[in-house]
Design a protein around this motif. Structure first.
Motif, short mmCIF file in Angstrom:
data_model
loop_
_atom_site.label_atom_id
_atom_site.label_comp_id
_atom_site.label_asym_id
_atom_site.label_seq_id
_atom_site.Cartn_x
_atom_site.Cartn_y
_atom_site.Cartn_z
N LEU A 198 0.99 -0.97 -0.14
CA LEU A 198 0.19 0.12 0.34
C LEU A 198 0.58 1.00 0.13
CD1 LEU A 198 -2.65 -0.74 2.84
CD2 LEU A 198 -3.53 -1.30 0.13
N ARG A 199 2.12 1.74 0.14
CA ARG A 199 2.94 2.70 0.66
C ARG A 199 3.21 2.68 -0.53
NH1 ARG A 199 8.84 3.20 3.45
NH2 ARG A 199 9.20 1.14 1.90
N ASP A 200 3.88 1.38 -1.58
CA ASP A 200 4.47 1.53 -3.05
C ASP A 200 2.50 1.92 -3.58
OD1 ASP A 200 6.84 0.43 -1.87
OD2 ASP A 200 6.18 -2.07 -2.68
N GLU A 201 1.79 1.69 -3.41
CA GLU A 201 0.73 2.51 -4.24
C GLU A 201 0.13 3.62 -4.27
OE1 GLU A 201 -3.75 1.31 -4.82
OE2 GLU A 201 -2.81 0.21 -3.73
N LEU A 202 0.69 4.37 -2.48
CA LEU A 202 0.37 5.71 -2.33
C LEU A 202 1.98 6.62 -3.02
CD1 LEU A 202 -0.69 7.43 -0.52
CD2 LEU A 202 0.78 6.98 1.24
N ASP A 203 2.48 5.85 -3.68
CA ASP A 203 3.83 6.65 -3.81
C ASP A 203 3.64 7.01 -5.03
OD1 ASP A 203 6.30 7.68 -3.19
OD2 ASP A 203 7.47 6.03 -4.20
N GLN A 204 3.33 5.66 -5.69
CA GLN A 204 3.15 5.59 -6.98
C GLN A 204 2.02 6.53 -7.40
OE1 GLN A 204 5.62 4.42 -9.44
NE2 GLN A 204 3.83 6.00 -10.37
N GLN A 205 1.37 7.35 -6.56
CA GLN A 205 -0.16 7.90 -7.07
C GLN A 205 0.36 9.72 -6.68
OE1 GLN A 205 -2.16 5.89 -3.67
NE2 GLN A 205 -4.51 6.28 -5.84
N VAL A 206 1.40 9.42 -5.26
CA VAL A 206 1.82 10.99 -5.26
C VAL A 206 2.54 11.13 -6.74
CG1 VAL A 206 3.43 12.21 -4.04
CG2 VAL A 206 1.91 11.06 -3.11
N ARG A 207 3.96 10.38 -7.20
CA ARG A 207 3.95 10.64 -8.20
C ARG A 207 3.94 11.39 -9.57
NH1 ARG A 207 9.57 9.27 -7.70
NH2 ARG A 207 10.36 7.81 -5.64
N ASN A 208 2.61 10.36 -10.35
CA ASN A 208 1.87 10.76 -11.15
C ASN A 208 1.58 12.61 -10.73
OD1 ASN A 208 2.23 8.32 -11.65
ND2 ASN A 208 0.33 7.00 -11.72
N THR A 209 0.66 11.86 -9.80
CA THR A 209 0.32 14.19 -9.32
C THR A 209 0.82 14.72 -10.01
OG1 THR A 209 -0.77 12.95 -7.24
CG2 THR A 209 -1.09 15.27 -7.68
N LEU A 210 2.62 14.71 -9.05
CA LEU A 210 3.44 15.15 -9.20
C LEU A 210 3.42 15.12 -11.10
CD1 LEU A 210 5.88 15.02 -6.08
CD2 LEU A 210 4.14 17.02 -6.83
N GLU A 211 3.84 14.37 -11.87
CA GLU A 211 4.23 14.86 -12.77
C GLU A 211 3.12 15.36 -13.85
OE1 GLU A 211 4.52 10.88 -13.59
OE2 GLU A 211 6.73 9.53 -13.13
N GLU A 212 1.97 15.86 -13.02
CA GLU A 212 0.63 16.06 -13.78
C GLU A 212 0.27 17.34 -13.56
OE1 GLU A 212 -1.46 11.57 -13.39
OE2 GLU A 212 -2.53 13.63 -12.11
N GLY A 213 1.35 18.05 -12.36
CA GLY A 213 1.68 19.25 -12.47
C GLY A 213 0.93 19.85 -11.32
N ALA A 214 0.98 19.59 -10.17
CA ALA A 214 0.59 19.55 -8.53
C ALA A 214 2.16 19.77 -8.11
CB ALA A 214 0.26 18.83 -7.98
#
Length: 463
Positions: free
Chosen positions: A316-332
């Motif tokens: 679940l930590r790996d999944e959360l980390d990927q969601q954060v990375r995706n959001t940052l790549e999207e411009g956050a």
């Protein structure tokens, strides 16, 4: 010695150390059959137990929980990482739940007489039978008892299938029922695979099903319960909006947002995941929120000073980390944290993402961990539109000095609960549950007592 496999055993991994602290062999079909037989036999006796005696049993259960509170709280902390102070609070909350239902539950189950044309009638609340409960790990005791206590008070029996990583907690709950004097079959624990769950749902001895968990699990359980024509209650995920309007008390809003987002290391279905802030105060709110979050103590959950412990599972930590990375790549914009903590343990840094839009991952998906997303609303109407722009509908929060306006907005919010100037919580006095992909059915209050009842109409002297 060959390593113990998660295919054959439920494994308890301490998320603070990464060490395996328990393993529990999955039970055979024969063992499951025996548990269902006990639950069915227990139901035939328990439903005939006077309501006053069932209420007294809940008081005894409250005492049993308190008597073993330290051991239960420690087990919670070691199995899923909840800070020990919060774990102790969970046990006490469960004890108070038992006492509240013991006092107020009988009135909720009383017959309701009425006059009808040509005679009299009354509504009776009759238990359905053994209830299968598939429960999650994030509140290992509270999630179980908030469903079990009202259902048992109504005369049903309960068969718990707990999450594999908290089976130690499951057996301690069972021990509490035994110490409180509950007879065999009233509260059973089964340790089975998903195939075992499917067999139990299809078994005629199970009368209804309740699940708290993911949308994926809810879809599967709901479909199986429907195929078996059995009542089910589903409490699923959430991406709850936390709205702050321009006239809000920012200090109070920030304090509530910190607790609402980071309690239980952010692993709460009804956590304040999307912070929707009106543009007039978004800058000031963000500054205060970052400052308050930065002060949170992250560390060993067995320390009373710790507010954020490790996440419960490494996947679940790996999944959360990927969601954060995706959001940052999207411009956050990353304001705080943003990654796995260094060193031993399954820790994730308290994280704040700003300039999040409705097209980004952290807006569209549920982030189950210590990550907050700040979204700017142009005005009040835009804030409500953003709040409703979600597949989920569990709870929502509104902070504003205009309580009359907030009360008007509750009718526009597509959620099962709304909190005005206060963060999300659950309490036995009020119903809890969601809409949309957050599930259906209600727990707690009189709705929780009657959710698994046969609402029987009895006619008298109808001419």
């Amino acid at each position: 010695m060959s390593p113990i496999s998660s295919q054959t055993h439920a494994l308890s991994i301490n998320p603070t150390t990464g060490e395996q602290i328990g393993h529990y062999a999955y039970e055979s079909a024969e063992a499951l059959d025996a548990a269902l037989t006990r639950a069915a036999s227990g139901f035939s006796r328990w439903k005939r137990t006077p309501l006053q005696a069932r209420s007294a049993a809940m008081v005894a259960l409250a005492q049993a929980l308190r008597d073993n509170a330290d051991a239960m709280a420690t087990m919670i902390t070691e199995e899923m990482g909840k800070p020990i102070t919060q774990a102790r609070g969970e046990i006490e909350k469960c004890a108070k739940l038992c006492e509240w239902y013991a006092e107020h539950g009988p009135a909720m189950l009383a017959a309701e007489p009425t006059q009808v044309e040509g005679g009299k009638a009354r509504i009776e609340y009759r238990p359905l039978g053994p209830i299968l409960a598939v429960m999650p790990w994030n509140f290992p005791v509270w999630q179980v008892l908030r469903g079990a206590v009202p259902a048992l008070l109504a005369g049903n029996t309960y068969v718990l299938k707990h999450a594999p990583n908290v089976m130690g907690s499951a057996y301690l709950i069972r021990d509490a029922f035994v110490r409180a004097g509950f007879a065999e079959g009233v509260f059973e624990v089964v340790n089975v695979t998903p195939d075992g769950v499917s067999r139990a749902i299809a078994d005629p001895r199970i009368s209804a099903v309740t699940l708290t968990g993911s949308v994926r699990a809810g879809t599967a359980i709901g479909a199986q319960a429907g195929a078996a024509l059995k009542k089910c209650v589903l409490e699923l995920g959430g991406s709850d909006p936390f709205i702050v309007l321009n006239d809000a008390d920012l200090d109070a809003a920030v304090q509530a947002a910190v607790v609402g987002r980071y309690q239980n290391s952010g692993q709460v279905c009804a956590a304040a995941k999307r912070l929707i802030i009106e543009k007039g105060v978004v800058e000031a709110f963000t500054e205060k929120f970052v400052e308050a979050t930065r002060k949170l103590v992250v560390g060993n959950p067995l320390s009373s000073d710790t507010y954020i412990g490790p996440m419960a599972r490494y996947d679940l930590r790996d999944e959360l980390d990927q969601q954060v990375r995706n959001t940052l790549e999207e411009g956050a914009t990353l304001l705080l944290g943003g990654g796995k903590a260094e060193g031993a343990g399954n820790f994730y840094e308290p994280t704040i993402l700003a300039n999040v839009t409705d097209q980004m991952t952290s807006f569209k998906q549920e982030l189950f961990g210590p990550v907050a997303s700040i979204i700017t609303a142009q005005d009040c109407a835009h804030a409500v539109a953003l709040a409703n722009d979600s597949d989920f509908g569990l709870t929502a929060t509104i902070y504003t000095a205009n309580v009359e306006l907030a009360q008007q907005l509750t009718g526009e919010l597509e959620t099962g609960g709304v909190f005005i100037n206060g963060y999300s919580a659950s309490d036995p006095r009020v119903a809890f549950g969601g809409v949309k992909k957050s599930g259906f059915g209600r727990e707690l209050s009189h709705f929780g007592v009657r959710e698994f009842c046969n609402v029987q109409t009895v006619w008298l002297d109808r001419n």
